[in-house]
Design a protein around this motif. Structure first.
Motif, PDB file in Angstrom:
ATOM      1  N   ILE B  74       0.851  -1.192   0.000  1.00 52.04           N
ATOM      2  CA  ILE B  74       0.000   0.000   0.000  1.00 52.04           C
ATOM      3  C   ILE B  74       0.880   1.231   0.000  1.00 52.04           C
ATOM      4  O   ILE B  74       1.780   1.364   0.841  1.00 52.04           O
ATOM      5  N   THR B  75       0.658   2.135  -0.955  1.00 49.78           N
ATOM      6  CA  THR B  75       1.494   3.327  -1.037  1.00 49.78           C
ATOM      7  C   THR B  75       0.765   4.593  -0.615  1.00 49.78           C
ATOM      8  O   THR B  75       1.404   5.549  -0.209  1.00 49.78           O
ATOM      9  N   GLN B  76      -0.557   4.613  -0.740  1.00 50.12           N
ATOM     10  CA  GLN B  76      -1.282   5.863  -0.470  1.00 50.12           C
ATOM     11  C   GLN B  76      -2.722   5.569  -0.117  1.00 50.12           C
ATOM     12  O   GLN B  76      -3.268   4.533  -0.503  1.00 50.12           O
ATOM     13  N   LYS B  77      -3.320   6.531   0.607  1.00 49.45           N
ATOM     14  CA  LYS B  77      -4.770   6.461   0.808  1.00 49.45           C
ATOM     15  C   LYS B  77      -5.365   7.615   0.011  1.00 49.45           C
ATOM     16  O   LYS B  77      -4.932   8.755   0.174  1.00 49.45           O
ATOM     17  N   ALA B  78      -6.339   7.334  -0.842  1.00 44.42           N
ATOM     18  CA  ALA B  78      -6.925   8.405  -1.645  1.00 44.42           C
ATOM     19  C   ALA B  78      -8.430   8.278  -1.585  1.00 44.42           C
ATOM     20  O   ALA B  78      -9.009   7.398  -2.206  1.00 44.42           O
ATOM     21  N   GLY B  79      -9.080   9.147  -0.831  1.00 47.49           N
ATOM     22  CA  GLY B  79     -10.545   9.083  -0.721  1.00 47.49           C
ATOM     23  C   GLY B  79     -10.952   7.789  -0.038  1.00 47.49           C
ATOM     24  O   GLY B  79     -10.523   7.487   1.068  1.00 47.49           O
ATOM     25  N   THR B  80     -11.778   6.995  -0.729  1.00 43.79           N
ATOM     26  CA  THR B  80     -12.165   5.711  -0.134  1.00 43.79           C
ATOM     27  C   THR B  80     -11.406   4.571  -0.798  1.00 43.79           C
ATOM     28  O   THR B  80     -11.879   3.450  -0.902  1.00 43.79           O
ATOM     29  N   ASN B  81     -10.199   4.866  -1.282  1.00 40.71           N
ATOM     30  CA  ASN B  81      -9.394   3.816  -1.922  1.00 40.71           C
ATOM     31  C   ASN B  81      -8.002   3.785  -1.344  1.00 40.71           C
ATOM     32  O   ASN B  81      -7.501   4.784  -0.850  1.00 40.71           O
ATOM     33  N   TYR B  82      -7.390   2.602  -1.441  1.00 46.32           N
ATOM     34  CA  TYR B  82      -5.956   2.507  -1.222  1.00 46.32           C
ATOM     35  C   TYR B  82      -5.289   2.423  -2.591  1.00 46.32           C
ATOM     36  O   TYR B  82      -5.819   1.796  -3.500  1.00 46.32           O
ATOM     37  N   LEU B  83      -4.107   3.030  -2.749  1.00 43.77           N
ATOM     38  CA  LEU B  83      -3.325   2.826  -3.975  1.00 43.77           C
ATOM     39  C   LEU B  83      -2.247   1.800  -3.658  1.00 43.77           C
ATOM     40  O   LEU B  83      -1.506   1.954  -2.697  1.00 43.77           O
ATOM     41  N   VAL B  84      -2.218   0.734  -4.447  1.00 47.98           N
ATOM     42  CA  VAL B  84      -1.361  -0.406  -4.132  1.00 47.98           C
ATOM     43  C   VAL B  84      -0.347  -0.599  -5.250  1.00 47.98           C
ATOM     44  O   VAL B  84      -0.699  -0.593  -6.425  1.00 47.98           O
ATOM     45  N   GLY B  98     -13.547  -3.406  -0.850  1.00 45.97           N
ATOM     46  CA  GLY B  98     -13.037  -4.651  -1.405  1.00 45.97           C
ATOM     47  C   GLY B  98     -12.633  -5.652  -0.364  1.00 45.97           C
ATOM     48  O   GLY B  98     -11.773  -6.487  -0.606  1.00 45.97           O
ATOM     49  N   PHE B  99     -13.209  -5.550   0.813  1.00 45.87           N
ATOM     50  CA  PHE B  99     -12.894  -6.476   1.903  1.00 45.87           C
ATOM     51  C   PHE B  99     -14.179  -7.138   2.355  1.00 45.87           C
ATOM     52  O   PHE B  99     -15.252  -6.555   2.272  1.00 45.87           O
ATOM     53  N   PRO B 100     -14.120  -8.365   2.877  1.00 47.51           N
ATOM     54  CA  PRO B 100     -15.351  -9.041   3.284  1.00 47.51           C
ATOM     55  C   PRO B 100     -16.017  -8.304   4.437  1.00 47.51           C
ATOM     56  O   PRO B 100     -15.359  -7.905   5.402  1.00 47.51           O
ATOM     57  N   GLY B 101     -17.325  -8.084   4.324  1.00 47.21           N
ATOM     58  CA  GLY B 101     -18.061  -7.435   5.405  1.00 47.21           C
ATOM     59  C   GLY B 101     -17.788  -5.952   5.535  1.00 47.21           C
ATOM     60  O   GLY B 101     -18.000  -5.374   6.590  1.00 47.21           O
ATOM     61  N   ALA B 102     -17.322  -5.306   4.475  1.00 46.63           N
ATOM     62  CA  ALA B 102     -17.002  -3.880   4.590  1.00 46.63           C
ATOM     63  C   ALA B 102     -18.238  -3.037   4.325  1.00 46.63           C
ATOM     64  O   ALA B 102     -18.979  -3.292   3.387  1.00 46.63           O
ATOM     65  N   THR B 103     -18.451  -2.041   5.161  1.00 48.61           N
ATOM     66  CA  THR B 103     -19.539  -1.087   4.944  1.00 48.61           C
ATOM     67  C   THR B 103     -18.968   0.299   5.156  1.00 48.61           C
ATOM     68  O   THR B 103     -17.792   0.463   5.445  1.00 48.61           O
ATOM     69  N   LYS B 104     -19.858   1.314   5.058  1.00 48.57           N
ATOM     70  CA  LYS B 104     -19.365   2.683   5.238  1.00 48.57           C
ATOM     71  C   LYS B 104     -18.855   2.885   6.656  1.00 48.57           C
ATOM     72  O   LYS B 104     -17.902   3.621   6.893  1.00 48.57           O
ATOM     73  N   ALA B 118      -4.104 -10.047  -2.850  1.00 48.39           N
ATOM     74  CA  ALA B 118      -5.362  -9.624  -3.455  1.00 48.39           C
ATOM     75  C   ALA B 118      -5.578 -10.303  -4.801  1.00 48.39           C
ATOM     76  O   ALA B 118      -4.701 -10.986  -5.323  1.00 48.39           O
ATOM     77  N   ARG B 119      -6.772 -10.064  -5.349  1.00 52.04           N
ATOM     78  CA  ARG B 119      -7.163 -10.660  -6.627  1.00 52.04           C
ATOM     79  C   ARG B 119      -7.525  -9.514  -7.574  1.00 52.04           C
ATOM     80  O   ARG B 119      -8.194  -8.570  -7.176  1.00 52.04           O
ATOM     81  N   ILE B 120      -7.107  -9.604  -8.825  1.00 60.68           N
ATOM     82  CA  ILE B 120      -7.356  -8.523  -9.782  1.00 60.68           C
ATOM     83  C   ILE B 120      -8.754  -8.697 -10.361  1.00 60.68           C
ATOM     84  O   ILE B 120      -9.110  -9.784 -10.826  1.00 60.68           O
ATOM     85  N   VAL B 121      -9.556  -7.620 -10.320  1.00 63.14           N
ATOM     86  CA  VAL B 121     -10.904  -7.715 -10.881  1.00 63.14           C
ATOM     87  C   VAL B 121     -11.062  -6.928 -12.166  1.00 63.14           C
ATOM     88  O   VAL B 121     -11.854  -7.285 -13.025  1.00 63.14           O
ATOM     89  N   VAL B 122     -10.339  -5.822 -12.301  1.00 67.92           N
ATOM     90  CA  VAL B 122     -10.461  -5.039 -13.531  1.00 67.92           C
ATOM     91  C   VAL B 122      -9.068  -4.755 -14.053  1.00 67.92           C
ATOM     92  O   VAL B 122      -8.224  -4.264 -13.312  1.00 67.92           O
ATOM     93  N   SER B 123      -8.818  -5.088 -15.310  1.00 68.20           N
ATOM     94  CA  SER B 123      -7.555  -4.700 -15.907  1.00 68.20           C
ATOM     95  C   SER B 123      -7.707  -4.621 -17.415  1.00 68.20           C
ATOM     96  O   SER B 123      -7.754  -5.633 -18.083  1.00 68.20           O
ATOM     97  N   ASN B 124      -7.839  -3.413 -17.943  1.00 71.55           N
ATOM     98  CA  ASN B 124      -7.746  -3.244 -19.395  1.00 71.55           C
ATOM     99  C   ASN B 124      -6.590  -2.285 -19.625  1.00 71.55           C
ATOM    100  O   ASN B 124      -6.014  -1.780 -18.682  1.00 71.55           O
TER     101      ASN B 124
END
Lengths: 221, 229
Positions: B74-84, B98-104, B118-124
């Motif tokens: 993990i390199t950064q926290k940006a909004g509601t995301n981590y940059l990995v 993106g974690f089990p049982g995660a809510t606001k 982790a597992r990749i879900v989107v990559s184009n």
């Protein structure tokens, strides 16, 4: 055929040697030499790129060339510019948009035919790095005197002959034999240029054979 | 597709076959240009029934593909995301959801420089790759933070070898030492064991036996053990 200073025939290239993948920091690297001319090329990429260099549809290719003594910066810049054009043709830049591929070349020893050595070394380093390539290129330099065409000249030969010209060709083996890049220093007639092309198209096959051998041996590591 | 070239070493730019009515799937290192199939990397041309073709090559840089399991920092926290950082072109995005049982209200507690599996879900090619720390049924099953331990880089071929079901080197090491291991296809391996000495031993064993067959590999590992004692 009269022998040259180092006992070669006019159509004979110097012995080629390469060591692939030694540099651990880079994604691909090669220490390549044609006779005594030796270069070290390292490839990084595709990696993150600054926004001002970023291209939305292809990868940006950056080349850095460093000579031994760093005394002729103009020579370095010219080599960088020429290499960049050739590599942009060779690398399949559309496959990794918005990224950068950095090629760094260190000249360890310059004993003639430096440009060709650099191009051939870049090809090997890119293959080692696993970067996608459109087609391979092979480069040969010729030294032209009054009546002779000498392939792959060394410094001694170039220094001893006062009235000469040089032709550097970068050839590819796509569908037909095609010229990717051509540089002439000094005056050359069209017939002699055609003759160089003819000899080059034969010589590139032996360069290709050498590259295939080195890469295949490296694959099994 | 030219069947004579299967299993042989090809150089980039070689024309391997024509596109015809038989549908085939092309993978790593193959592209379609002007209606024919051309290689774009050097390596050995492989075929798996019924219709998959690809080029087997070894490289260090990873190209993200959907569904693969990777190790990232993990390199950064940006909004509601981590940059990995996955060692790719651009950093990947790991959403807080993106974690089990995660809510606001229930957010993950990861910090910068943490290691995640982790597992990749989107990559184009166009946008950043997106990863999640859970499987398809939204359960943890081994994904998530890797606590403690030591992570090192290796080539992609080596990490793929260690993902195969009965890896000989791992089973040999497992007889002598106790350790935990996580392998990411992006060329990263994470090891956690009881002591620092064991971790160093396992790291050296993995790195020095790249490309060796079983008997020479065992010799190397035994030598490392003797030097440690």
């Amino acid at each position: 055929m009269t022998k040259r200073i180092d006992n070669r025939n006019p159509n004979q290239m110097r012995p080629l040697s390469s060591i692939l993948g030694e540099n651990e920091n880079s994604d691909g690297s090669v220490i390549y030499s044609q006779g005594k001319t030796k270069v070290l090329v390292g490839v990084h990429g595709p990696k993150e790129v600054n926004t001002f260099k970023e291209q939305y549809d292809k990868a940006t290719v950056s080349v850095v060339v460093k000579t031994e003594q760093r005394d002729d910066l103009r020579k370095e810049k010219t080599l960088e510019k020429d290499l960049k054009g050739i590599l942009e043709y060779m690398i399949f830049t559309e496959r990794s948009p918005r990224s950068e591929i950095i090629i760094t070349a260190h000249i360890l020893n310059d004993d003639g035919s430096l440009f060709s050595t650099l191009v051939n070394a870049c090809v090997l380093a890119l293959c080692d790095a696993g970067i996608e390539i459109r087609s391979l290129v092979y480069s040969i330099t010729f030294l032209i005197t009054e009546n002779k065409i000498l392939i792959d000249p060394i410094e001694n030969e170039i220094a001893k002959i006062s009235n000469h010209s040089r032709v550097s060709l970068v050839l590819s083996k796509d569908n037909e034999d095609s010229i990717v890049f051509s540089k002439c220093i000094g005056l050359t007639s069209l017939e002699i240029y055609d003759k160089c092309l003819e000899i080059g198209n034969v010589a590139k096959l032996s360069i290709r054979k050498f590259m295939k051998q080195s890469l295949k041996k490296n694959q099994n590591k | 597709m030219d069947s004579e070239l299967l299993g042989t070493f090809v150089l980039p730019g070689e024309k391997l076959g024509e596109m015809n009515t038989n549908p085939i799937k092309i993978g790593n290192g193959l592209v379609i240009r002007n209606g024919s199939i051309v290689s774009s990397k050097c390596g050995i041309l492989q075929f798996k029934k019924p219709d998959k073709y690809w080029i087997n090559n070894n490289q260090k840089r990873y190209n993200p593909i959907v569904g693969q399991h990777v190790i990232g920092f993990i390199t950064q926290k940006a909004g509601t995301n981590y940059l990995v950082d996955l060692g790719t072109n651009v950093p990947a995005v790991l959403s807080f959801f993106g974690f089990p049982g995660a809510t606001k209200k229930n957010r993950p507690q990861l910090k910068i420089n943490d290691t995640v599996y982790a597992r990749i879900v989107v990559s184009n090619g166009t946008e950043e790759p997106q990863i999640v720390c859970m499987d398809k049924n939204e359960r943890a099953s081994g994904f998530g933070q890797l606590e403690g331990g030591y992570c090192f880089k290796c080539s992609l071929n080596l990490s793929r070898k260690f993902l195969q079901p009965r890896n000989k080197i791992l089973s040999y090491l497992g007889k002598k030492l106790k350790f935990e291991i996580a392998v990411g296809v992006n060329g990263r391996i994470w090891i956690n064991s009881g002591s620092v000495q064991d971790t160093i031993l396992i790291t050296n064993a993995i790195q020095k036996t790249e490309g060796l067959t079983e008997k020479p590999a065992r010799k190397v590992i035994n030598m490392l053990f003797d030097n440690m004692m």
